[in-house]
Design an enzyme around this catalytic site. Sequence first.
Site, short mmCIF file in Angstrom:
data_model
loop_
_atom_site.label_atom_id
_atom_site.label_comp_id
_atom_site.label_asym_id
_atom_site.label_seq_id
_atom_site.Cartn_x
_atom_site.Cartn_y
_atom_site.Cartn_z
N LYS A 56 34.70 33.99 79.53
CA LYS A 56 35.39 34.26 78.26
C LYS A 56 34.41 34.89 77.27
CE LYS A 56 38.69 30.55 79.12
NZ LYS A 56 39.22 29.22 78.83
N GLN A 64 37.48 23.96 75.76
CA GLN A 64 37.68 24.07 77.20
C GLN A 64 38.06 22.71 77.79
OE1 GLN A 64 37.71 26.95 78.89
NE2 GLN A 64 38.18 25.96 80.81
N ASP A 77 44.45 29.32 72.25
CA ASP A 77 44.91 28.85 73.56
C ASP A 77 46.42 28.57 73.53
OD1 ASP A 77 43.34 28.68 75.83
OD2 ASP A 77 42.27 26.90 75.14
N1 GUN Z 1 41.11 24.66 81.48
C1 GUN Z 1 41.84 25.28 82.44
N2 GUN Z 1 42.54 26.29 81.89
C2 GUN Z 1 42.26 26.30 80.57
C3 GUN Z 1 42.69 27.13 79.49
O1 GUN Z 1 43.49 28.06 79.62
N3 GUN Z 1 42.15 26.82 78.29
C4 GUN Z 1 41.29 25.80 78.11
N4 GUN Z 1 40.85 25.56 76.88
N5 GUN Z 1 40.87 25.02 79.08
C5 GUN Z 1 41.36 25.28 80.31
#
Ligand code: GUN
Length: 293
Positions: free
Chosen positions: A52, A96, A119
Amino acid sequence: MQLIDGKGLAKTIKEEIAVEVSQIKSTGGKTPHLAAILVGDNPASAVYVRNKVKSCEAVGFKSTLVRKEATITQEELLQVVADLNNDADIDGYIVQLPLPAHIDEDAINLAIDPKKDVDGFHPMNLGRMTLGLETYLPATPYGIVQMLDRYGIETSGKHCVVVGRSNIVGTPMSILMSRKTKTGNCTVTITHSRTKDLASEVRRADIVIAAIGIANFVTADMVKEGAVVIDVGINRVEDASRKRGYRLVGDVDFDQVAPKSSFITPVPGGVGPMTVTSLLMNTLKASRKEVYK
Ligand code: GUN
């Protein structure tokens, strides 16, 4: 059978974003800024967050990585969230997941300012999604919607079966597929661990979206001839022939299912790369104040 090239599509979308960012910068606008909170040392999470951050740099965003030890207390993490809420330079941020077991994920999610929730996991944004209002769509469902759109896959009147009901994929996906939109208008069935005869439900699908987190769960006998198959799974399976000792496989038994499908996403290189571009698109929306004025 046509392969849906998520990696290639993500590259195209990133190039489009990069052009917009350079236009913003050249006209004296503020550089979009995404932050990510990573707690602990879950290796998969570390890889995702690194991707990311790298993607932010590639399109010209600013990025900030906030790393915290797995021993952080809930109160300390709430303070980190509050600091990001109050930081005027940060347009959006993510926490995350998963978080360590002693942290209440719901409490953290609720503390995120919905304006910065790129998100799209906050109840305010999920509620806006459910009502069809402008919002930050959760990254994985948003990525899938974009794939269906850009590949011109007809969804209207089709039967979509979603396998898995997680808050971040299965549940929002089932809502989006049924909405009155270009990539919606499906009749949707959501299946999960308590579904009786899950295989026969999936066999009825024109569009299968597998998000259950079990390697090779969807087998050829469960898929109708000509179905569109979207594989959200990223599962590590041991593989001594690989240097790192494992390989990544999806929730769909790709080799068996691909010949029966009309469109299918590979793993890796399918849904995964699109998830990151969705996050970048949400961050761009946040910096332009397109969702909340
Ligand atoms: N863990 C697995 N997928 C995601 C996501 O799309 N966002 C976040 N913050 N954590 C994750």
